[in-house]
Design a protein around this motif. Structure first.
Motif, PDB file in Angstrom:
ATOM      1  N   SER A  96       0.834  -1.200   0.000  1.00  0.00           N
ATOM      2  CA  SER A  96       0.000   0.000   0.000  1.00  0.00           C
ATOM      3  C   SER A  96       0.867   1.248   0.000  1.00  0.00           C
ATOM      4  CB  SER A  96      -0.916   0.021   1.228  1.00  0.00           C
ATOM      5  OG  SER A  96      -1.570   1.273   1.353  1.00  0.00           O
ATOM      6  N   LYS A  97       0.720   2.061  -1.023  1.00  0.00           N
ATOM      7  CA  LYS A  97       1.453   3.326  -1.104  1.00  0.00           C
ATOM      8  C   LYS A  97       0.996   4.269   0.000  1.00  0.00           C
ATOM      9  CE  LYS A  97       2.693   6.935  -4.443  1.00  0.00           C
ATOM     10  NZ  LYS A  97       2.495   7.422  -5.846  1.00  0.00           N
ATOM     11  N   GLU A  98      -0.286   4.206   0.328  1.00  0.00           N
ATOM     12  CA  GLU A  98      -0.860   5.110   1.323  1.00  0.00           C
ATOM     13  C   GLU A  98      -0.197   4.962   2.691  1.00  0.00           C
ATOM     14  OE1 GLU A  98      -5.237   6.153   3.319  1.00  0.00           O
ATOM     15  OE2 GLU A  98      -5.040   4.545   1.838  1.00  0.00           O
ATOM     16  N   ILE A  99       0.136   3.728   3.081  1.00  0.00           N
ATOM     17  CA  ILE A  99       0.755   3.511   4.391  1.00  0.00           C
ATOM     18  C   ILE A  99       2.252   3.207   4.277  1.00  0.00           C
ATOM     19  CG2 ILE A  99      -1.389   2.772   5.491  1.00  0.00           C
ATOM     20  CD1 ILE A  99      -0.452  -0.135   5.158  1.00  0.00           C
ATOM     21  N   ASN A 100       2.810   3.446   3.098  1.00  0.00           N
ATOM     22  CA  ASN A 100       4.252   3.333   2.866  1.00  0.00           C
ATOM     23  C   ASN A 100       4.777   1.915   3.090  1.00  0.00           C
ATOM     24  OD1 ASN A 100       6.667   4.401   2.032  1.00  0.00           O
ATOM     25  ND2 ASN A 100       7.109   5.501   3.929  1.00  0.00           N
ATOM     26  N   VAL A 101       4.054   0.935   2.577  1.00  0.00           N
ATOM     27  CA  VAL A 101       4.474  -0.469   2.652  1.00  0.00           C
ATOM     28  C   VAL A 101       4.675  -0.985   1.230  1.00  0.00           C
ATOM     29  CG1 VAL A 101       3.876  -2.810   3.346  1.00  0.00           C
ATOM     30  CG2 VAL A 101       3.291  -0.883   4.831  1.00  0.00           C
ATOM     31  N   GLN A 102       5.900  -1.378   0.908  1.00  0.00           N
ATOM     32  CA  GLN A 102       6.190  -1.912  -0.413  1.00  0.00           C
ATOM     33  C   GLN A 102       5.507  -3.274  -0.591  1.00  0.00           C
ATOM     34  OE1 GLN A 102       8.021  -0.357  -2.822  1.00  0.00           O
ATOM     35  NE2 GLN A 102       8.312   1.416  -1.495  1.00  0.00           N
ATOM     36  N   THR A 103       5.078  -3.561  -1.797  1.00  0.00           N
ATOM     37  CA  THR A 103       4.379  -4.816  -2.055  1.00  0.00           C
ATOM     38  C   THR A 103       5.281  -6.018  -1.772  1.00  0.00           C
ATOM     39  OG1 THR A 103       3.047  -3.755  -3.759  1.00  0.00           O
ATOM     40  CG2 THR A 103       3.109  -6.157  -3.764  1.00  0.00           C
ATOM     41  N   ILE A 104       4.726  -6.967  -1.056  1.00  0.00           N
ATOM     42  CA  ILE A 104       5.454  -8.181  -0.675  1.00  0.00           C
ATOM     43  C   ILE A 104       5.656  -9.066  -1.904  1.00  0.00           C
ATOM     44  CG2 ILE A 104       5.291 -10.285   0.728  1.00  0.00           C
ATOM     45  CD1 ILE A 104       3.521  -8.551   2.672  1.00  0.00           C
ATOM     46  N   SER A 105       6.805  -9.698  -1.979  1.00  0.00           N
ATOM     47  CA  SER A 105       7.069 -10.631  -3.069  1.00  0.00           C
ATOM     48  C   SER A 105       7.459 -11.986  -2.506  1.00  0.00           C
ATOM     49  CB  SER A 105       8.187 -10.098  -3.983  1.00  0.00           C
ATOM     50  OG  SER A 105       9.362  -9.858  -3.246  1.00  0.00           O
ATOM     51  N   SER A 106       7.153 -13.043  -3.235  1.00  0.00           N
ATOM     52  CA  SER A 106       7.383 -14.410  -2.750  1.00  0.00           C
ATOM     53  C   SER A 106       8.852 -14.825  -2.687  1.00  0.00           C
ATOM     54  CB  SER A 106       6.603 -15.414  -3.607  1.00  0.00           C
ATOM     55  OG  SER A 106       5.223 -15.291  -3.379  1.00  0.00           O
ATOM     56  N   PRO A 107       9.674 -14.484  -3.686  1.00  0.00           N
ATOM     57  CA  PRO A 107      11.064 -14.954  -3.638  1.00  0.00           C
ATOM     58  C   PRO A 107      11.759 -14.533  -2.343  1.00  0.00           C
ATOM     59  CG  PRO A 107      10.568 -14.093  -5.808  1.00  0.00           C
ATOM     60  CD  PRO A 107       9.396 -13.757  -4.934  1.00  0.00           C
ATOM     61  N   LEU A 108      12.393 -15.488  -1.707  1.00  0.00           N
ATOM     62  CA  LEU A 108      12.959 -15.284  -0.381  1.00  0.00           C
ATOM     63  C   LEU A 108      14.131 -14.296  -0.395  1.00  0.00           C
ATOM     64  CD1 LEU A 108      12.263 -16.559   2.377  1.00  0.00           C
ATOM     65  CD2 LEU A 108      14.157 -18.128   2.023  1.00  0.00           C
ATOM     66  N   THR A 109      14.053 -13.302   0.475  1.00  0.00           N
ATOM     67  CA  THR A 109      15.147 -12.373   0.792  1.00  0.00           C
ATOM     68  C   THR A 109      15.357 -11.260  -0.227  1.00  0.00           C
ATOM     69  OG1 THR A 109      16.223 -14.403   1.575  1.00  0.00           O
ATOM     70  CG2 THR A 109      17.388 -12.383   1.974  1.00  0.00           C
ATOM     71  N   THR A 110      14.604 -11.241  -1.313  1.00  0.00           N
ATOM     72  CA  THR A 110      14.811 -10.183  -2.309  1.00  0.00           C
ATOM     73  C   THR A 110      14.554  -8.799  -1.718  1.00  0.00           C
ATOM     74  OG1 THR A 110      12.535 -10.466  -3.081  1.00  0.00           O
ATOM     75  CG2 THR A 110      14.252 -11.641  -4.280  1.00  0.00           C
ATOM     76  N   GLN A 111      13.748  -8.735  -0.657  1.00  0.00           N
ATOM     77  CA  GLN A 111      13.409  -7.432  -0.086  1.00  0.00           C
ATOM     78  C   GLN A 111      14.563  -6.780   0.670  1.00  0.00           C
ATOM     79  OE1 GLN A 111      12.416 -10.321   1.101  1.00  0.00           O
ATOM     80  NE2 GLN A 111      12.048 -10.334   3.301  1.00  0.00           N
ATOM     81  N   LEU A 112      15.586  -7.543   1.063  1.00  0.00           N
ATOM     82  CA  LEU A 112      16.665  -6.959   1.868  1.00  0.00           C
ATOM     83  C   LEU A 112      17.533  -5.970   1.088  1.00  0.00           C
ATOM     84  CD1 LEU A 112      15.761  -9.328   3.809  1.00  0.00           C
ATOM     85  CD2 LEU A 112      18.102  -9.262   4.651  1.00  0.00           C
ATOM     86  N   PRO A 113      18.118  -6.367  -0.046  1.00  0.00           N
ATOM     87  CA  PRO A 113      18.892  -5.364  -0.802  1.00  0.00           C
ATOM     88  C   PRO A 113      18.021  -4.216  -1.312  1.00  0.00           C
ATOM     89  CG  PRO A 113      18.753  -7.446  -2.018  1.00  0.00           C
ATOM     90  CD  PRO A 113      18.229  -7.704  -0.652  1.00  0.00           C
ATOM     91  N   GLN A 114      16.759  -4.493  -1.604  1.00  0.00           N
ATOM     92  CA  GLN A 114      15.854  -3.425  -2.027  1.00  0.00           C
ATOM     93  C   GLN A 114      15.664  -2.405  -0.902  1.00  0.00           C
ATOM     94  OE1 GLN A 114      12.354  -5.657  -3.047  1.00  0.00           O
ATOM     95  NE2 GLN A 114      13.261  -6.545  -4.877  1.00  0.00           N
ATOM     96  N   ALA A 115      15.546  -2.899   0.324  1.00  0.00           N
ATOM     97  CA  ALA A 115      15.358  -2.018   1.476  1.00  0.00           C
ATOM     98  C   ALA A 115      16.587  -1.149   1.718  1.00  0.00           C
ATOM     99  CB  ALA A 115      15.049  -2.844   2.716  1.00  0.00           C
ATOM    100  N   VAL A 116      17.758  -1.732   1.529  1.00  0.00           N
ATOM    101  CA  VAL A 116      18.994  -0.961   1.696  1.00  0.00           C
ATOM    102  C   VAL A 116      19.037   0.181   0.680  1.00  0.00           C
ATOM    103  CG1 VAL A 116      21.513  -1.034   1.565  1.00  0.00           C
ATOM    104  CG2 VAL A 116      20.267  -2.909   2.651  1.00  0.00           C
ATOM    105  N   GLY A 117      18.644  -0.118  -0.553  1.00  0.00           N
ATOM    106  CA  GLY A 117      18.609   0.915  -1.581  1.00  0.00           C
ATOM    107  C   GLY A 117      17.615   2.011  -1.262  1.00  0.00           C
ATOM    108  N   ALA A 118      16.437   1.620  -0.762  1.00  0.00           N
ATOM    109  CA  ALA A 118      15.411   2.604  -0.401  1.00  0.00           C
ATOM    110  C   ALA A 118      15.901   3.497   0.737  1.00  0.00           C
ATOM    111  CB  ALA A 118      14.120   1.886   0.001  1.00  0.00           C
ATOM    112  N   ALA A 119      16.551   2.889   1.730  1.00  0.00           N
ATOM    113  CA  ALA A 119      17.066   3.656   2.865  1.00  0.00           C
ATOM    114  C   ALA A 119      18.178   4.615   2.429  1.00  0.00           C
ATOM    115  CB  ALA A 119      17.586   2.702   3.943  1.00  0.00           C
ATOM    116  N   TYR A 120      19.029   4.140   1.523  1.00  0.00           N
ATOM    117  CA  TYR A 120      20.116   4.993   1.041  1.00  0.00           C
ATOM    118  C   TYR A 120      19.549   6.190   0.275  1.00  0.00           C
ATOM    119  CZ  TYR A 120      24.709   6.215  -0.856  1.00  0.00           C
ATOM    120  OH  TYR A 120      25.872   6.871  -1.176  1.00  0.00           O
ATOM    121  N   ALA A 121      18.468   5.963  -0.465  1.00  0.00           N
ATOM    122  CA  ALA A 121      17.807   7.062  -1.181  1.00  0.00           C
ATOM    123  C   ALA A 121      17.248   8.077  -0.190  1.00  0.00           C
ATOM    124  CB  ALA A 121      16.690   6.513  -2.071  1.00  0.00           C
ATOM    125  N   GLN A 122      16.675   7.587   0.913  1.00  0.00           N
ATOM    126  CA  GLN A 122      16.162   8.494   1.948  1.00  0.00           C
ATOM    127  C   GLN A 122      17.297   9.350   2.511  1.00  0.00           C
ATOM    128  OE1 GLN A 122      14.445   5.262   4.296  1.00  0.00           O
ATOM    129  NE2 GLN A 122      12.410   6.149   4.075  1.00  0.00           N
TER     130      GLN A 122
END
Length: 433
Positions: free
Chosen positions: A182-208
């Motif tokens: 949900s964009k409204e509550i700032n939650v990125q869409t969950i994906s099934s492949p295991l652990t793909t969200q970790l490097p994505q989160a690092v990139g998002a945090a670095y952008a912040q």
């Protein structure tokens, strides 16, 4: 288990490697990392020894906990001291999540939805961590953090719509059930492949960080996901870039049917933070909502104010099956499950805390459960009557401006449907707006 050998009653993050080295370094000779004779910076120095000694694990990171099973907080200063209304909201949210999970699990067994995952035994992790965050903080969840979304305002209606993949599903029917976003509550869409969200989160945090935002990114994952290569890549990038990322590992003892003791031989997941990557780390009792809250609040402060990554390992237990595709009775005993369900229940702990203050009654428990059951059933009845997303949605949301070949494919599909309208259940899909 080794990871539960020690308990502490004060929030204390294990410092990074560089901090430890600088604190204890008393060199007689200088060496840099390449062992040359060049003059080097202080941070590049190692302590040297003439003793032939291989290092082994000598210290286990303690588990931070402040509230026992009777709802007593020690020390009293560790109590966040929320108001009655705030604590009631937290407990009701945990109870709502638990009740909803019970119903939707049964709904899947009835064949009304295709898949489901419960959060039994992990409710304190969801609410305790979510309450310590700001809505501007970005969330990358795995697939067992429904309570985090609910705390941020994701409704039962939205959850059920997603599980039913109808036209009101924010994901437009493109995801498996429980893969919310949900964009409204700032939650990125969950994906099934295991652990793909970790490097994505690092990139998002670095952008912040680059944009100067006073916010961080939190990423949730299980101890099984920490065995994937993406975990190590993400930790290393976060450490070297100093991205404001909170790595939140829920160590619930089981990666589907693989027990945690087969996942690692070191000091769990927390042991990898300080020495492995130079990341400040804490291990916390995941069934203690106040311990989770305190640790996450401090971690957020470190991430936002100091611009650094933090690792939290929350020790808990997955009471339910991994998913509706799993039968955990084939690899663990009922005695083990009941021990955690009855003796380490996070909801029981918070309920006792409230009962001691005369903030709650057993009758209120029954009222909330009854109300939530009605809400879920009514939402489900409405959701099942809705149409599926419009067929044209097959061609949206990949390109800002649809490409020529994509438009040709769309035209070809609708021409085909026009020629053979009786061969497809077109009436089950929403009309294009």
């Amino acid at each position: 288990m080794n990871s539960l050998r020690h308990f502490a009653s004060k929030v204390r993050f294990t410092p990074s490697t560089s901090t430890l080295l600088n604190r204890s370094f008393k060199p007689t000779t200088s060496f840099n990392r390449n062992f040359s004779s060049a003059v080097v910076e202080e941070d590049d120095k190692y302590e040297v020894t003439n003793q032939l000694e291989f290092q082994t694990l000598k210290h286990y990171i303690p588990v931070y906990t402040v509230m026992n099973q009777e709802g007593e907080v020690n020390p009293p200063s560790a109590d966040p001291n929320f108001s009655k209304d705030e604590v009631t909201k937290m407990y009701k949210m945990m109870l709502t999540l638990n009740t909803m999970d019970n119903i939707l699990y049964d709904v899947q067994r009835q064949g009304r939805i295709s898949f489901y995952m419960t959060s039994f035994g992990e409710e304190a992790i969801h609410i305790g961590s979510a309450a310590a965050l700001d809505l501007k903080d970005t969330v990358f969840a795995q697939y067992r953090e429904s309570g985090v979304l609910m705390w941020r305002g994701f409704s039962i209606e939205q959850i059920v719509n997603q599980c039913c993949s109808n036209e009101f599903d924010l994901g437009k029917g493109r995801q498996m059930p429980v893969h919310y976003g949900s964009k409204e509550i700032n939650v990125q869409t969950i994906s099934s492949p295991l652990t793909t969200q970790l490097p994505q989160a690092v990139g998002a945090a670095y952008a912040q960080k680059l944009m100067g935002e006073k916010a961080c990114t939190i990423v949730y994952f299980g101890e099984g996901a920490a065995s994937e290569g993406d975990f190590h890549a993400a930790m290393n990038f976060a450490a070297t870039l100093q991205s404001p990322t909170i790595f939140f590992c829920r160590n619930n003892k089981w990666a589907i049917s693989t027990p945690s003791h087969e996942q690692y031989r070191g000091d769990g997941i927390a042991g990898r933070g300080p020495n492995g990557y130079g990341i400040a780390t804490i291990r916390v009792d995941g069934n203690d909502i106040w311990a989770v809250y305190n640790a996450t609040k401090k971690a957020r402060e470190m991430a936002v104010e100091q611009g650094q990554p933090v690792l939290i390992e929350a020790m808990t237990y997955r009471v339910g099956h991994h998913s509706t595709s799993d039968d955990s009775s084939r690899y663990r005993t009922l005695e083990e499950i009941n021990f955690w369900k009855e003796k380490r229940n996070p909801m029981h702990r918070l309920r006792q805390y409230m009962l001691k203050r005369n903030w709650w009654t057993e009758d209120q428990d029954k009222e909330v459960v009854s109300s939530v059951r009605s809400q879920v059933r009514e939402s489900l009845m409405r959701a099942e009557k809705q149409k599926k997303p419009a067929i044209s949605e097959l061609f949206t949301d990949v390109y800002d401006v649809p490409t020529k070949n994509l438009l040709e494919q769309k035209a070809e599909l609708f021409e085909h449907l026009k020629l053979y309208p009786d061969e497809y259940p077109i009436d089950q899909y929403a009309q294009d707006k």
